[in-house]
Write a protein that holds these residues in place. Structure first.
Motif, PDB file in Angstrom:
ATOM      1  N   SER A   1      -4.856  11.535 -26.311  1.00 42.39           N
ATOM      2  CA  SER A   1      -5.830  10.702 -26.861  1.00 42.39           C
ATOM      3  C   SER A   1      -5.136  10.277 -28.346  1.00 42.39           C
ATOM      4  O   SER A   1      -5.843   9.604 -29.031  1.00 42.39           O
ATOM      5  CB  SER A   1      -7.119  11.397 -27.016  1.00 42.39           C
ATOM      6  N   LEU A   2      -4.211  10.857 -28.839  1.00 43.53           N
ATOM      7  CA  LEU A   2      -3.698  10.834 -29.978  1.00 43.53           C
ATOM      8  C   LEU A   2      -2.329   9.863 -30.256  1.00 43.53           C
ATOM      9  O   LEU A   2      -1.907   9.772 -29.045  1.00 43.53           O
ATOM     10  CB  LEU A   2      -3.262  12.114 -30.505  1.00 43.53           C
ATOM     11  N   PRO A   3      -2.050   9.279 -31.243  1.00 47.74           N
ATOM     12  CA  PRO A   3      -0.948   8.186 -31.207  1.00 47.74           C
ATOM     13  C   PRO A   3       0.469   9.174 -31.116  1.00 47.74           C
ATOM     14  O   PRO A   3       1.170   8.960 -32.056  1.00 47.74           O
ATOM     15  CB  PRO A   3      -1.044   7.563 -32.599  1.00 47.74           C
TER      16      PRO A   3
ATOM     17  N   LEU B   1       9.149  10.997 -12.598  1.00 51.43           N
ATOM     18  CA  LEU B   1       8.917  10.242 -13.629  1.00 51.43           C
ATOM     19  C   LEU B   1       9.372  10.521 -14.943  1.00 51.43           C
ATOM     20  O   LEU B   1       9.921  11.637 -15.192  1.00 51.43           O
ATOM     21  CB  LEU B   1       7.392  10.327 -13.661  1.00 51.43           C
ATOM     22  N   THR B   2       9.618   9.433 -15.735  1.00 53.46           N
ATOM     23  CA  THR B   2      10.240   9.801 -17.057  1.00 53.46           C
ATOM     24  C   THR B   2       8.896  10.162 -17.990  1.00 53.46           C
ATOM     25  O   THR B   2       7.763  10.208 -17.714  1.00 53.46           O
ATOM     26  CB  THR B   2      10.657   8.497 -17.855  1.00 53.46           C
ATOM     27  N   PRO B   3       9.031  10.726 -19.283  1.00 56.61           N
ATOM     28  CA  PRO B   3       7.942  11.161 -20.056  1.00 56.61           C
ATOM     29  C   PRO B   3       7.131   9.802 -20.515  1.00 56.61           C
ATOM     30  O   PRO B   3       5.980  10.161 -20.304  1.00 56.61           O
ATOM     31  CB  PRO B   3       8.656  11.657 -21.371  1.00 56.61           C
ATOM     32  N   THR B   4       7.672   8.791 -20.507  1.00 48.87           N
ATOM     33  CA  THR B   4       6.809   7.598 -20.971  1.00 48.87           C
ATOM     34  C   THR B   4       5.982   7.293 -19.736  1.00 48.87           C
ATOM     35  O   THR B   4       4.826   6.788 -19.933  1.00 48.87           O
ATOM     36  CB  THR B   4       8.047   6.413 -21.191  1.00 48.87           C
TER      37      THR B   4
ATOM     38  N   THR C   1      -1.000   9.530 -17.535  1.00 51.54           N
ATOM     39  CA  THR C   1      -2.053  10.279 -18.158  1.00 51.54           C
ATOM     40  C   THR C   1      -3.102   9.497 -18.814  1.00 51.54           C
ATOM     41  O   THR C   1      -4.494   9.848 -18.542  1.00 51.54           O
ATOM     42  CB  THR C   1      -1.329  11.457 -18.888  1.00 51.54           C
ATOM     43  N   ARG C   2      -2.910   8.748 -19.448  1.00 53.06           N
ATOM     44  CA  ARG C   2      -3.803   7.818 -20.338  1.00 53.06           C
ATOM     45  C   ARG C   2      -4.318   6.933 -19.273  1.00 53.06           C
ATOM     46  O   ARG C   2      -5.709   6.689 -19.634  1.00 53.06           O
ATOM     47  CB  ARG C   2      -3.127   7.132 -21.358  1.00 53.06           C
TER      48      ARG C   2
ATOM     49  N   LEU D   1      -8.066  -0.020 -24.701  1.00 52.95           N
ATOM     50  CA  LEU D   1      -7.572   0.012 -26.144  1.00 52.95           C
ATOM     51  C   LEU D   1      -7.739   1.444 -26.708  1.00 52.95           C
ATOM     52  O   LEU D   1      -6.671   1.850 -27.376  1.00 52.95           O
ATOM     53  CB  LEU D   1      -8.254  -0.857 -27.196  1.00 52.95           C
ATOM     54  N   ARG D   2      -8.820   2.130 -26.267  1.00 56.17           N
ATOM     55  CA  ARG D   2      -8.834   3.458 -26.686  1.00 56.17           C
ATOM     56  C   ARG D   2      -7.583   4.355 -26.327  1.00 56.17           C
ATOM     57  O   ARG D   2      -7.332   5.470 -26.754  1.00 56.17           O
ATOM     58  CB  ARG D   2     -10.340   4.140 -26.233  1.00 56.17           C
ATOM     59  N   TRP D   3      -7.196   3.830 -25.128  1.00 49.24           N
ATOM     60  CA  TRP D   3      -6.122   4.952 -24.414  1.00 49.24           C
ATOM     61  C   TRP D   3      -4.713   4.114 -24.442  1.00 49.24           C
ATOM     62  O   TRP D   3      -3.578   4.245 -23.776  1.00 49.24           O
ATOM     63  CB  TRP D   3      -6.355   4.946 -22.979  1.00 49.24           C
TER      64      TRP D   3
END
Length: 316
Positions: A223-225, A254-257, A263-264, A288-290
């Motif tokens: 949830s954080l940038p 999967l890659t980390p990205t 997850t988001r 947008l929140r995610w």
């Protein structure tokens, strides 16, 4: 991934059997030693993996080289002896690895065998990802398994591969990708690679640790940038090494990205389920929140995973 194929064939002439071998990158001759042999072959696979079931009636000899890395797992046979320029053995009770550049002679009797063949480029890529050995070509020290235990482990996997290709599940891309990667890692672990096994083990252990730390970090901070670089720092590694760790340890590679994005997306799905549109909640606000700035792309990604547009989830 490459298109899936399924082929079944029978042959009554030695040259026809040789031609069937060549179709799957196995450049072996076939010479029955008595008249009246029978031969049946089933091939399933794509451009990276081929699972071949052979049913052969009668004694034979076969000699040649291979363009693929292949493991023969003999399920029933009266004889299956193999020889290369440096070693020899029996395939009864343990699998045998055939490698490009190592011509082999096989002398066998009536048999049923499952051959699992992997493209060299695939095995090279998996080895680089798992062990971090960029630039070093995959090379095995022996055609025999590292140990009887690992030989039995491979036999179990060959059975899984045989059952999977016989079902409709093999047509599913994710199932096929998971099976292919599982077989590639197993081939690297079950048969002795040239090089330092301690260094490979340390590399594998370190990658698994980095993966676990990064997954926990991304789950906790989705949830954080945060960025993938932040996850790499949390795991005390580089971004490039973290990508390799994810590809080696995530079930889908999967890659980390990609992991953070999924997850988001899952978090956005949860918010859509809980939100009340009568209070002003909107798909755009939740997206947008995610971190999904483009509504159309968010909707497409959401539909691909959950099967419905995000608006329908919000309104339900």
């Amino acid at each position: 991934m490459s298109p899936v194929f399924h082929r079944e064939a029978t042959a009554t002439e030695p040259d026809a059997v040789t031609a069937l071998f060549h179709e799957i990158g196995v450049r072996f001759s076939f010479d029955p030693t008595v008249p009246g042999f029978s031969y049946r072959q089933r091939q399933d696979g794509d451009g990276q993996l081929t699972v071949v079931g052979l049913d052969l009636g009668g004694p034979f000899s076969s000699w040649g080289d291979t363009d693929v890395f292949g493991v023969a797992d003999v399920r029933a046979a009266s004889r299956y002896d193999w020889r290369t320029s440096h070693e020899s053995g029996s395939g009864l009770g343990r699998p045998v690895l055939f490698r490009p550049g190592h011509p082999a002679l096989i002398v066998g009797g009536a048999l049923e065998v499952t051959n699992v063949n992997l493209a060299p480029a695939l095995l090279q890529s998996v080895a680089e990802t798992v062990y971090g050995t960029e630039g070093l070509s995959v090379a095995f020290a022996s055609a025999a398994p590292v140990s009887p235990r690992l030989g039995r482990y491979w036999t179990g996997l060959a059975g899984l591969a045989r059952d999977t290709v016989a079902s409709e599940a093999f047509a599913a891309e994710l199932v096929r990708a998971d099976l292919t990667r599982h077989l590639a890692v197993a081939m690297l672990e079950c048969f002795p690679l040239l090089g330092d096994p301690v260094e490979r083990t340390l590399s594998t252990t370190a990658q698994a640790r980095r993966y676990r730390i990064a997954v926990q970090f991304l789950d906790d901070h989705a949830s954080l940038p945060v960025s993938i670089d932040d996850a790499a720092r949390a795991a005390d590694t580089t971004t490039r090494a973290l990508v390799r760790a994810f590809r080696a340890n995530h079930p889908l590679g999967l890659t980390p990205t990609q992991y953070l994005r999924r997850t988001r997306l899952a978090a956005a799905h949860t918010d859509l389920l809980r939100a009340d549109p009568t209070t002003g909640a909107t798909v755009r606000e939740i997206a947008l929140r995610w971190g999904f700035a483009h509504p159309g792309r968010f909707a497409a990604a959401y539909r691909a995973v959950y099967g419905v547009p995000p608006r329908r989830t919000l309104d339900s």
